[in-house]
Scaffold this motif. Sequence first.
Motif, PDB file in Angstrom:
ATOM      1  N   SER A 369      43.330  27.456 -37.640  1.00 58.14           N
ATOM      2  CA  SER A 369      43.724  26.838 -36.369  1.00 58.14           C
ATOM      3  C   SER A 369      45.193  27.168 -36.142  1.00 58.14           C
ATOM      4  O   SER A 369      45.931  27.481 -37.075  1.00 58.14           O
ATOM      5  CB  SER A 369      43.515  25.320 -36.384  1.00 58.14           C
ATOM      6  OG  SER A 369      44.334  24.716 -37.368  1.00 58.14           O
ATOM      7  N   PHE A 370      45.604  27.096 -34.875  1.00 61.55           N
ATOM      8  CA  PHE A 370      47.001  27.459 -34.571  1.00 61.55           C
ATOM      9  C   PHE A 370      47.458  26.799 -33.285  1.00 61.55           C
ATOM     10  O   PHE A 370      46.691  26.654 -32.326  1.00 61.55           O
ATOM     11  CB  PHE A 370      47.145  28.979 -34.424  1.00 61.55           C
ATOM     12  CG  PHE A 370      48.546  29.405 -34.055  1.00 61.55           C
ATOM     13  CD1 PHE A 370      49.547  29.435 -35.000  1.00 61.55           C
ATOM     14  CD2 PHE A 370      48.847  29.760 -32.744  1.00 61.55           C
ATOM     15  CE1 PHE A 370      50.830  29.807 -34.658  1.00 61.55           C
ATOM     16  CE2 PHE A 370      50.131  30.140 -32.386  1.00 61.55           C
ATOM     17  CZ  PHE A 370      51.121  30.162 -33.351  1.00 61.55           C
ATOM     18  N   GLY A 371      48.736  26.399 -33.277  1.00 58.32           N
ATOM     19  CA  GLY A 371      49.384  25.890 -32.065  1.00 58.32           C
ATOM     20  C   GLY A 371      50.828  26.324 -32.046  1.00 58.32           C
ATOM     21  O   GLY A 371      51.513  26.283 -33.066  1.00 58.32           O
ATOM     22  N   TYR A 372      51.295  26.791 -30.892  1.00 56.76           N
ATOM     23  CA  TYR A 372      52.710  27.163 -30.764  1.00 56.76           C
ATOM     24  C   TYR A 372      53.589  25.933 -30.883  1.00 56.76           C
ATOM     25  O   TYR A 372      54.726  26.011 -31.351  1.00 56.76           O
ATOM     26  CB  TYR A 372      52.944  27.867 -29.425  1.00 56.76           C
ATOM     27  CG  TYR A 372      52.241  29.196 -29.332  1.00 56.76           C
ATOM     28  CD1 TYR A 372      52.783  30.329 -29.919  1.00 56.76           C
ATOM     29  CD2 TYR A 372      51.022  29.321 -28.672  1.00 56.76           C
ATOM     30  CE1 TYR A 372      52.145  31.567 -29.844  1.00 56.76           C
ATOM     31  CE2 TYR A 372      50.361  30.546 -28.590  1.00 56.76           C
ATOM     32  CZ  TYR A 372      50.925  31.660 -29.175  1.00 56.76           C
ATOM     33  OH  TYR A 372      50.282  32.870 -29.109  1.00 56.76           O
ATOM     34  N   ALA A 376      49.917  20.614 -30.181  1.00 53.10           N
ATOM     35  CA  ALA A 376      48.991  21.214 -29.211  1.00 53.10           C
ATOM     36  C   ALA A 376      48.386  22.474 -29.805  1.00 53.10           C
ATOM     37  O   ALA A 376      49.052  23.499 -29.918  1.00 53.10           O
ATOM     38  CB  ALA A 376      49.718  21.531 -27.901  1.00 53.10           C
ATOM     39  N   LEU A 377      47.113  22.424 -30.179  1.00 50.13           N
ATOM     40  CA  LEU A 377      46.437  23.577 -30.761  1.00 50.13           C
ATOM     41  C   LEU A 377      45.952  24.528 -29.669  1.00 50.13           C
ATOM     42  O   LEU A 377      45.318  24.112 -28.699  1.00 50.13           O
ATOM     43  CB  LEU A 377      45.250  23.130 -31.605  1.00 50.13           C
ATOM     44  CG  LEU A 377      45.567  22.411 -32.924  1.00 50.13           C
ATOM     45  CD1 LEU A 377      44.271  22.060 -33.642  1.00 50.13           C
ATOM     46  CD2 LEU A 377      46.454  23.269 -33.814  1.00 50.13           C
ATOM     47  N   VAL A 378      46.279  25.793 -29.828  1.00 56.67           N
ATOM     48  CA  VAL A 378      45.768  26.837 -28.934  1.00 56.67           C
ATOM     49  C   VAL A 378      44.433  27.347 -29.451  1.00 56.67           C
ATOM     50  O   VAL A 378      43.527  27.660 -28.676  1.00 56.67           O
ATOM     51  CB  VAL A 378      46.783  27.993 -28.839  1.00 56.67           C
ATOM     52  CG1 VAL A 378      46.211  29.145 -28.009  1.00 56.67           C
ATOM     53  CG2 VAL A 378      48.095  27.507 -28.232  1.00 56.67           C
ATOM     54  N   ALA A 400      42.287  32.024 -23.138  1.00 51.53           N
ATOM     55  CA  ALA A 400      41.240  31.557 -24.052  1.00 51.53           C
ATOM     56  C   ALA A 400      41.693  31.587 -25.504  1.00 51.53           C
ATOM     57  O   ALA A 400      41.088  30.937 -26.353  1.00 51.53           O
ATOM     58  CB  ALA A 400      39.981  32.399 -23.873  1.00 51.53           C
ATOM     59  N   GLY A 401      42.748  32.395 -25.819  1.00 47.59           N
ATOM     60  CA  GLY A 401      43.247  32.462 -27.187  1.00 47.59           C
ATOM     61  C   GLY A 401      43.068  33.814 -27.848  1.00 47.59           C
ATOM     62  O   GLY A 401      43.340  33.974 -29.038  1.00 47.59           O
ATOM     63  N   LYS A 402      42.615  34.825 -27.080  1.00 51.29           N
ATOM     64  CA  LYS A 402      42.345  36.148 -27.651  1.00 51.29           C
ATOM     65  C   LYS A 402      43.610  36.784 -28.234  1.00 51.29           C
ATOM     66  O   LYS A 402      43.618  37.234 -29.388  1.00 51.29           O
ATOM     67  CB  LYS A 402      41.752  37.067 -26.573  1.00 51.29           C
ATOM     68  CG  LYS A 402      40.529  36.516 -25.863  1.00 51.29           C
ATOM     69  CD  LYS A 402      39.970  37.503 -24.873  1.00 51.29           C
ATOM     70  CE  LYS A 402      40.986  37.915 -23.805  1.00 51.29           C
ATOM     71  NZ  LYS A 402      41.429  36.789 -22.974  1.00 51.29           N
ATOM     72  N   SER A 403      44.679  36.830 -27.433  1.00 50.17           N
ATOM     73  CA  SER A 403      45.912  37.468 -27.900  1.00 50.17           C
ATOM     74  C   SER A 403      46.534  36.704 -29.069  1.00 50.17           C
ATOM     75  O   SER A 403      47.186  37.301 -29.933  1.00 50.17           O
ATOM     76  CB  SER A 403      46.925  37.567 -26.748  1.00 50.17           C
ATOM     77  OG  SER A 403      46.473  38.477 -25.767  1.00 50.17           O
ATOM     78  N   THR A 404      46.316  35.413 -29.100  1.00 51.54           N
ATOM     79  CA  THR A 404      46.828  34.618 -30.220  1.00 51.54           C
ATOM     80  C   THR A 404      46.143  35.024 -31.516  1.00 51.54           C
ATOM     81  O   THR A 404      46.791  35.143 -32.564  1.00 51.54           O
ATOM     82  CB  THR A 404      46.624  33.117 -29.952  1.00 51.54           C
ATOM     83  OG1 THR A 404      47.318  32.759 -28.756  1.00 51.54           O
ATOM     84  CG2 THR A 404      47.163  32.287 -31.108  1.00 51.54           C
ATOM     85  N   VAL A 569      32.984  36.147 -27.811  1.00 48.32           N
ATOM     86  CA  VAL A 569      33.394  35.561 -26.535  1.00 48.32           C
ATOM     87  C   VAL A 569      34.165  34.283 -26.838  1.00 48.32           C
ATOM     88  O   VAL A 569      33.671  33.409 -27.564  1.00 48.32           O
ATOM     89  CB  VAL A 569      32.181  35.252 -25.644  1.00 48.32           C
ATOM     90  CG1 VAL A 569      32.650  34.661 -24.312  1.00 48.32           C
ATOM     91  CG2 VAL A 569      31.366  36.517 -25.412  1.00 48.32           C
ATOM     92  N   MET A 570      35.388  34.189 -26.273  1.00 49.39           N
ATOM     93  CA  MET A 570      36.232  33.019 -26.525  1.00 49.39           C
ATOM     94  C   MET A 570      36.391  32.189 -25.269  1.00 49.39           C
ATOM     95  O   MET A 570      36.445  32.726 -24.146  1.00 49.39           O
ATOM     96  CB  MET A 570      37.612  33.440 -27.041  1.00 49.39           C
ATOM     97  CG  MET A 570      37.606  34.072 -28.419  1.00 49.39           C
ATOM     98  SD  MET A 570      39.236  34.039 -29.183  1.00 49.39           S
ATOM     99  CE  MET A 570      39.436  32.273 -29.499  1.00 49.39           C
ATOM    100  N   ALA A 571      36.487  30.873 -25.459  1.00 48.13           N
ATOM    101  CA  ALA A 571      36.744  29.936 -24.360  1.00 48.13           C
ATOM    102  C   ALA A 571      37.442  28.716 -24.948  1.00 48.13           C
ATOM    103  O   ALA A 571      36.981  28.142 -25.950  1.00 48.13           O
ATOM    104  CB  ALA A 571      35.457  29.532 -23.662  1.00 48.13           C
ATOM    105  N   ASP A 572      38.558  28.338 -24.349  1.00 46.93           N
ATOM    106  CA  ASP A 572      39.296  27.133 -24.756  1.00 46.93           C
ATOM    107  C   ASP A 572      39.630  27.130 -26.249  1.00 46.93           C
ATOM    108  O   ASP A 572      39.509  26.117 -26.943  1.00 46.93           O
ATOM    109  CB  ASP A 572      38.503  25.873 -24.404  1.00 46.93           C
ATOM    110  CG  ASP A 572      38.207  25.762 -22.921  1.00 46.93           C
ATOM    111  OD1 ASP A 572      39.098  26.147 -22.129  1.00 46.93           O
ATOM    112  OD2 ASP A 572      37.102  25.322 -22.556  1.00 46.93           O
ATOM    113  N   GLY A 573      40.032  28.286 -26.768  1.00 50.59           N
ATOM    114  CA  GLY A 573      40.458  28.355 -28.160  1.00 50.59           C
ATOM    115  C   GLY A 573      39.335  28.342 -29.160  1.00 50.59           C
ATOM    116  O   GLY A 573      39.567  28.131 -30.357  1.00 50.59           O
TER     117      GLY A 573
END
Length: 603
Positions: A369-372, A376-378, A400-404, A569-573
């Motif tokens: 899991s990750f949050g900047y 708040a988790l992205v 959606a969190g792809k680049s993260t 497929v990603m949506a909302d992290g």
Amino acid sequence: MADTDWRGVGGEDTDVDRAGNLVLAGRSRRLLFSLLRPHRRRTVLAMAIIFLDNLAFVAGPLFIAHALDTGVAAAVDGRWAPLVWTVAGYVVVGFLGAATTYAFLMVSGRLSQDILFDLRERVFRHTQALSLSFHEKYTSGKVISRLTSDVESLQTLLESALNDALTAILSMVSIAVILFWLDVPLALVVLAGFVPLLLITRWSQRRQRRAYRRTRVSIARVVVHFVESMVGIRAVQVFRRERRNNAILLAEDTEYRDATTTALRGMASYTGIVRWIGNATLAVIVVVGSMRVIGGALDIGVLAAYVLYLRRFYGPLDELAQVFNAYQSAAAALEKISGVLEEEPTVAPPASPVPIGVVAGDVEFDRVSFGYAADALVLQPFSLHVPAGQVVAMVGATGAGKSTVAKLLARFYDPTDGRIRLDGIDLRDLADDDLRRNVVMVTQESFLFSGSIADNIRLGRPSATDDEVRAAADAVGLTPFLAALPRGIDTDVRKRGGRLSSGQRQLVAFARVFLAAPSVIVLDEATSSLDIPGERLVQRALETILHGRTALIIAHRLSTVAIADRVLVMADGRIVEDGTPKALVAGDGRFAHLNTAWQESLV
């Protein structure tokens, strides 16, 4: 690190303000001492030269006093030798003063340049080593300001003000000793004048430091705005933003001008008060000294020497006032520079790296899991296994969190929780060289440095031969394009690769990757800005560089997905779909709807 303003409400000092001042001042001194430490010998030599120069400086009035009280009287009696020897001594100390001044300027000039060279190199090296999170919050304009205007403030202090300060301090100390030796009552008068002077200096110091901190913040904003305007000059001209940019620069530059004017006004006030105190003290000394000469308690030569020494005593105070101005500016600059140097990478290298041999390219996200921001988790907790050699495409809406995910795999950031492993080894345990050699990322806007195409391709492996560089260019389809250039692969791409199109720049980036031959490739929307012909060229190059390698492709264009073995497929992290492109298209999920919409857009 953000620019810090330690001012309390209304600009007045508070307890927090004073504590902050102590922290910043201590940080600045530590930085200055660390810069001087490698040059201890030359620093000591410079101090020794200054000491000799000060001896020559303070000896002059003693020769004049001896000439008036002894030499002249002896000459009246026909004995010229004492006067001649006194004059000769005065001339010798004058030449000594000139020689020591020349020597000091030569030694201190080289010393200051070496210190500034070390500082610029240290800031540049440290800034490059800092994590991506630092550069995303600390603009390039601020870094430029640290390396230019802030370093220039320190340069002024080291090249001229330091000489003046050391000379002034030594002169004042030695002259004070001589004044007490010549006549104690008159020395006490001089000492009394120092009480208000010390109080005024302390008051001015606090005021000037606040003023110069304000100048450092304001000039940084000017530089930031200028850099952003020039980097984005195309957008500025396309959207006719020149007038708005001029207004912003006018406001920022006005703040810098006003801050500098405030600092100079404070300096002018301090200098004027110092001179007034000096002139008032001199007037008192002349009156009291004359009365003592009339009363027979003091020789006229001693009074003459005393007046000369007093002029030389308060003269350095004027110099110290100017040094004080340079010091406050340099201290504020050092606070900003030291703030950058004390930044620590958020992605820290391992204390004991785990060695890694030949890498197959097996990638595993284990409950990541990750949050900047901490609250708040992205990316919501997820696990993912990508076998060695598999090409995985990741699609989804913007945000959606792809680049993260891509940044985590390239270890620009570390997960908030969980582990990311390469061939079973946590990325946190890999040496940076091993990680960068085996995991390479290509972004949407591939950055090219000024220089030849060959130089830019060779970034992938600096030791590569010319034949290997040409082979890499040929492998990704660059050869036909290179044949049309005046110098082929040695053609200069100009600033930021401006001589090449987006597709050509991307092909150069792929040639870098091909030459680097990593085990894992991360492509973050690498084709989203290309036209159809450019995309086809890049697609063919992709098939070449991805062959036999593990890859994570972040894609908006579904045409890129066609070469993938697997689609996420990603949506909302979260990963909401996972399967082969064929299976997902045949279903009724998000990817099937995305594919249908894409097909309709091509009709």
